[in-house]
Design a protein around this motif. Sequence first.
Motif, PDB file in Angstrom:
ATOM      1  N   GLY A 260     -24.289 -20.547  14.118  1.00  0.00           N
ATOM      2  CA  GLY A 260     -23.655 -20.983  12.878  1.00  0.00           C
ATOM      3  C   GLY A 260     -24.627 -21.746  11.999  1.00  0.00           C
ATOM      4  O   GLY A 260     -25.522 -22.450  12.493  1.00  0.00           O
ATOM      5  N   VAL A 261     -24.467 -21.639  10.701  1.00  0.00           N
ATOM      6  CA  VAL A 261     -25.457 -22.178   9.762  1.00  0.00           C
ATOM      7  C   VAL A 261     -25.529 -23.702   9.783  1.00  0.00           C
ATOM      8  O   VAL A 261     -26.559 -24.276   9.413  1.00  0.00           O
ATOM      9  N   ASP A 262     -24.488 -24.388  10.221  1.00  0.00           N
ATOM     10  CA  ASP A 262     -24.504 -25.846  10.190  1.00  0.00           C
ATOM     11  C   ASP A 262     -25.435 -26.451  11.236  1.00  0.00           C
ATOM     12  O   ASP A 262     -25.758 -27.644  11.148  1.00  0.00           O
ATOM     13  N   ASN A 263     -25.856 -25.670  12.214  1.00  0.00           N
ATOM     14  CA  ASN A 263     -26.742 -26.186  13.258  1.00  0.00           C
ATOM     15  C   ASN A 263     -28.071 -25.440  13.303  1.00  0.00           C
ATOM     16  O   ASN A 263     -28.710 -25.343  14.347  1.00  0.00           O
ATOM     17  N   LEU A 264     -28.488 -24.943  12.147  1.00  0.00           N
ATOM     18  CA  LEU A 264     -29.777 -24.282  12.024  1.00  0.00           C
ATOM     19  C   LEU A 264     -30.656 -25.048  11.042  1.00  0.00           C
ATOM     20  O   LEU A 264     -30.175 -25.547  10.018  1.00  0.00           O
ATOM     21  N   VAL A 265     -31.937 -25.142  11.360  1.00  0.00           N
ATOM     22  CA  VAL A 265     -32.907 -25.813  10.508  1.00  0.00           C
ATOM     23  C   VAL A 265     -34.097 -24.891  10.305  1.00  0.00           C
ATOM     24  O   VAL A 265     -34.212 -23.834  10.935  1.00  0.00           O
ATOM     25  N   TYR A 266     -35.000 -25.303   9.438  1.00  0.00           N
ATOM     26  CA  TYR A 266     -36.153 -24.479   9.078  1.00  0.00           C
ATOM     27  C   TYR A 266     -37.390 -25.019   9.782  1.00  0.00           C
ATOM     28  O   TYR A 266     -37.825 -26.146   9.530  1.00  0.00           O
TER      29      TYR A 266
END
Length: 341
Positions: free
Chosen positions: A289-295
């Motif tokens: 899920g996008v809320d627990n992804l970083v760059y």
Amino acid sequence: MLIDIHAHLFTPRMLKRHEFWGPFMKTKGLTVGHFSLGTTQPSKAKDDDEAEANLLARMTHAARRKLMAERGVDKLVLSTPSHAFMYWAGEFGTEYARICNDELSAFCAEDPDHFDFWAHTNLARPADAVKEIERAVTQLGAKGLCVGGANFDGLEAHSEELFPVWEKLQQLDVPIMVHGFNQSIYWGEKHTDDKFETTSIVGDCFDETLFFWNLINGGALDAFPQLKTYITHAGGMAVFQLGRLHDLNRVMAPDSRNQRPLMDYLPNFYFDLDIHTPGLRRGVVEVVGVDNLVYGTNFGGAYDHGDPTEGLGLSNADREKIRSGNAIKLLKLDVKAPVAV
């Protein structure tokens, strides 16, 4: 806005600090004790002094900002290179952590708009680590703690000796960054048995998965439920084997101390998309899920595959969460708008 939170740095004062452990930059590669980072590429330097100069030329503020501008990166969060974690170096491991934090802090202080840093500590000596975390975060401005994935000179993430470290991080409300390292550094002169750099190329991902597994199984997240962890390289293998880890945690890990089903701990973890095909990245987005992804890209490292958030069918809002928004919240970064590089 784009914030890359996986980037490493050597300064001149982070090299040649110990007559044996170094670390040294030589024509044969980065050297720590008996270990040298192998490569098939011919040396670009005529001698060790030139090899060191070539490395450090890529590590200046100006050189970093130039590459950042080329890649559209507004801020880097820097960390000690994993080959130099020094968990195996006894008292020097504690001394080197202080050196790294002083150097990283000073580097970032010269240009805080573009640079922040992860602290380094000697996890092989937990009491020393707790003191250094306190100093690095409260006095030097570190945004979290970068650790290796496994084997802190015999300790692992589940070891109760490390619980004071996790407690301190929760108290300070700063996250962990997990980055595997060449376990063959521990092997002394036998490090050459690692013929294909397996303990790094494969081992980094294994170590990162092991940290995820051990932190949960050891009960650390029940004791410290607010502890947050970012695992590089898309979590090693953890995300790709998440269902297996979840299902077998109870039935085949009888000594596990976690009080809840394994999947319930997933909100405590953050991952990047540092894998090399869009199809696998889409899978990570779907599972995590996008809320627990970083760059995080290992900025300026061995490869560059462009922006890993491109071509995944993400909305602009979701891309911005991954590219900057989640990191700003997780690391409490003082970033108000993109800054010119």
